[in-house]
Design a protein around this motif. Structure first.
Motif, mmCIF file in Angstrom:
data_model
loop_
_atom_site.group_PDB
_atom_site.id
_atom_site.type_symbol
_atom_site.label_atom_id
_atom_site.label_comp_id
_atom_site.label_asym_id
_atom_site.label_seq_id
_atom_site.Cartn_x
_atom_site.Cartn_y
_atom_site.Cartn_z
ATOM 1 N N LYS A 92 -0.135 3.526 -2.658
ATOM 2 C CA LYS A 92 -1.555 3.849 -2.803
ATOM 3 C C LYS A 92 -2.132 4.678 -1.657
ATOM 4 O O LYS A 92 -3.129 5.380 -1.842
ATOM 5 C CB LYS A 92 -2.370 2.553 -2.926
ATOM 6 C CG LYS A 92 -2.088 1.757 -4.196
ATOM 7 C CD LYS A 92 -2.933 0.501 -4.246
ATOM 8 C CE LYS A 92 -2.758 -0.214 -5.588
ATOM 9 N NZ LYS A 92 -1.384 -0.700 -5.766
ATOM 10 N N VAL A 93 -1.545 4.590 -0.487
ATOM 11 C CA VAL A 93 -2.086 5.275 0.695
ATOM 12 C C VAL A 93 -1.258 6.526 0.966
ATOM 13 O O VAL A 93 -0.048 6.446 1.150
ATOM 14 C CB VAL A 93 -2.075 4.347 1.926
ATOM 15 C CG1 VAL A 93 -2.636 5.075 3.140
ATOM 16 C CG2 VAL A 93 -2.886 3.077 1.643
ATOM 17 N N ALA A 148 -6.657 -1.395 -0.321
ATOM 18 C CA ALA A 148 -5.334 -0.904 -0.706
ATOM 19 C C ALA A 148 -4.213 -1.541 0.110
ATOM 20 O O ALA A 148 -3.049 -1.508 -0.298
ATOM 21 C CB ALA A 148 -5.266 0.622 -0.562
ATOM 22 N N LEU A 149 -4.558 -2.108 1.261
ATOM 23 C CA LEU A 149 -3.551 -2.730 2.118
ATOM 24 C C LEU A 149 -3.396 -4.218 1.821
ATOM 25 O O LEU A 149 -2.654 -4.919 2.517
ATOM 26 C CB LEU A 149 -3.921 -2.535 3.593
ATOM 27 C CG LEU A 149 -4.144 -1.087 4.034
ATOM 28 C CD1 LEU A 149 -4.402 -1.021 5.533
ATOM 29 C CD2 LEU A 149 -2.957 -0.212 3.665
ATOM 30 N N GLY A 164 0.798 -1.220 0.000
ATOM 31 C CA GLY A 164 0.000 0.000 0.000
ATOM 32 C C GLY A 164 0.830 1.269 0.000
ATOM 33 O O GLY A 164 0.275 2.366 -0.049
ATOM 34 N N TYR A 205 3.052 5.919 5.273
ATOM 35 C CA TYR A 205 3.164 5.338 3.935
ATOM 36 C C TYR A 205 3.964 6.247 3.009
ATOM 37 O O TYR A 205 4.686 5.765 2.132
ATOM 38 C CB TYR A 205 1.769 5.063 3.370
ATOM 39 C CG TYR A 205 1.094 3.889 4.034
ATOM 40 C CD1 TYR A 205 1.068 2.642 3.428
ATOM 41 C CD2 TYR A 205 0.492 4.022 5.285
ATOM 42 C CE1 TYR A 205 0.456 1.556 4.037
ATOM 43 C CE2 TYR A 205 -0.122 2.939 5.911
ATOM 44 C CZ TYR A 205 -0.125 1.714 5.287
ATOM 45 O OH TYR A 205 -0.720 0.637 5.901
ATOM 46 N N ALA A 212 -9.089 4.182 1.113
ATOM 47 C CA ALA A 212 -8.093 3.229 0.624
ATOM 48 C C ALA A 212 -7.898 2.086 1.616
ATOM 49 O O ALA A 212 -7.833 0.912 1.229
ATOM 50 C CB ALA A 212 -6.767 3.944 0.380
ATOM 51 N N MET A 213 -7.844 2.422 2.900
ATOM 52 C CA MET A 213 -7.573 1.400 3.909
ATOM 53 C C MET A 213 -8.725 0.419 4.077
ATOM 54 O O MET A 213 -8.518 -0.749 4.395
ATOM 55 C CB MET A 213 -7.248 2.062 5.246
ATOM 56 C CG MET A 213 -5.884 2.711 5.294
ATOM 57 S SD MET A 213 -5.473 3.313 6.938
ATOM 58 C CE MET A 213 -3.727 3.659 6.756
ATOM 59 N N THR A 232 2.490 -7.021 4.398
ATOM 60 C CA THR A 232 1.254 -6.510 4.990
ATOM 61 C C THR A 232 1.483 -6.236 6.475
ATOM 62 O O THR A 232 2.582 -6.433 6.997
ATOM 63 C CB THR A 232 0.118 -7.528 4.800
ATOM 64 O OG1 THR A 232 0.559 -8.812 5.289
ATOM 65 C CG2 THR A 232 -0.269 -7.655 3.340
ATOM 66 N N CYS A 248 -7.083 -5.959 6.061
ATOM 67 C CA CYS A 248 -5.693 -6.348 5.866
ATOM 68 C C CYS A 248 -5.558 -7.868 5.796
ATOM 69 O O CYS A 248 -6.526 -8.608 5.968
ATOM 70 C CB CYS A 248 -4.819 -5.779 6.986
ATOM 71 S SG CYS A 248 -5.329 -6.276 8.643
#
Length: 252
Positions: A101-102, A223-224, A98, A107, A218-219, A130, A154
């Motif tokens: 993306k995050v 995304a994760l 991620g 991040y 996202a989360m 992860t 996740c």
């Protein structure tokens, strides 16, 4: 093989050192206790002499974007510079799924690390992982009866599995970005926190909160999670809970 471990006294680093020794390698811990300051670079070149590779698992859980970018940018730059001067042949960095993306602080710091490594002077490999099984535990350690838990989807992974993979990669030629590593199943962070609290005998009240804006979306939206092929680790969250229960029984 002689391998330097940045962050070798941390949660992941201790496992990396153990895995290196099990594999018959010589682990060189980069820490203040060994005369090294990752933020200033003091002592790095001397400590890296004779090493063939660096495994970077240095870490600080920083929420501020400025602080996270500064930490990861500074440490990574110092390691790459000292590694080039010491003749290091392979730089292996642990990042996070991620990171691309995050747009939250931590991040963004990992994104800065990835950019420096991939544009740096050394052959490199980046492994994204992860969240770890114990991700929620520091939240539960906070003072007060209430614990705010971010809503996140996740696929948690055992730190020992990540360490084992990093050691495998260190013994290979630079592979650039390799498939990420993740645990065997998807979980919600709020459910993980609840089960960890129960295993520890913690009666704090958990308050699940979705982070605002694009970060929260996202989360909670995947995304994760690894996108595409990934290495599935064997360690389970249930095994982690069993360890927590055993620790609790041992001190009862």
């Amino acid at each position: 093989m002689r391998v330097a471990v940045a962050g070798g006294t941390g949660a992941v680093g201790r496992h990396v050192v153990r895995e290196l020794e099990r594999a018959g390698h010589d682990a060189v811990v980069l820490s203040r206790g060994s005369g090294v300051d990752l933020m200033t670079g003091d002592g790095l070149v001397e400590r890296l002499k004779g090493c063939e590779a660096i495994i970077d698992v240095s870490n600080q859980m920083l929420l501020s974007r400025k602080a996270a970018v500064r930490f990861f940018g500074t440490v990574t730059s110092n390691l790459l510079d000292a590694g080039a001067r010491a003749g290091i042949g392979h730089f292996v960095a642990l990042s996070i799924v991620g990171a691309d993306k995050v747009d939250s602080g931590y991040y963004m710091g990992k994104r800065r690390q990835e950019a420096l490594v991939s544009d740096g002077p050394l052959p490199w490999t980046i492994l994204r992982a992860t969240q770890f099984h114990g991700f929620a535990e520091p939240l539960l350690d906070a003072r007060g009866p209430f614990v705010v838990v971010p809503k996140m989807l996740c696929r948690p992974v055992a730190t020992a599995d990540v360490a084992r993979r990093l050691v495998e990669l260190a013994g290979r030629p630079g592979g650039r970005f390799v498939p990420p590593i993740a645990g065997p199943r998807e979980l919600l962070m709020q459910d993980m926190a609840k089960q960890i609290a129960q295993a520890r005998g913690d009666r704090k009240i958990l308050v699940p909160v979705r982070l605002p804006g694009r970060v929260g979306k996202a989360m909670t939206g995947g995304a994760l999670l690894p996108q595409g092929p990934f290495t599935e680790a064997s360690g389970t969250f249930e095994e982690h809970l069993a360890e927590l229960r055993a620790q609790r029984s041992a001190v009862a």
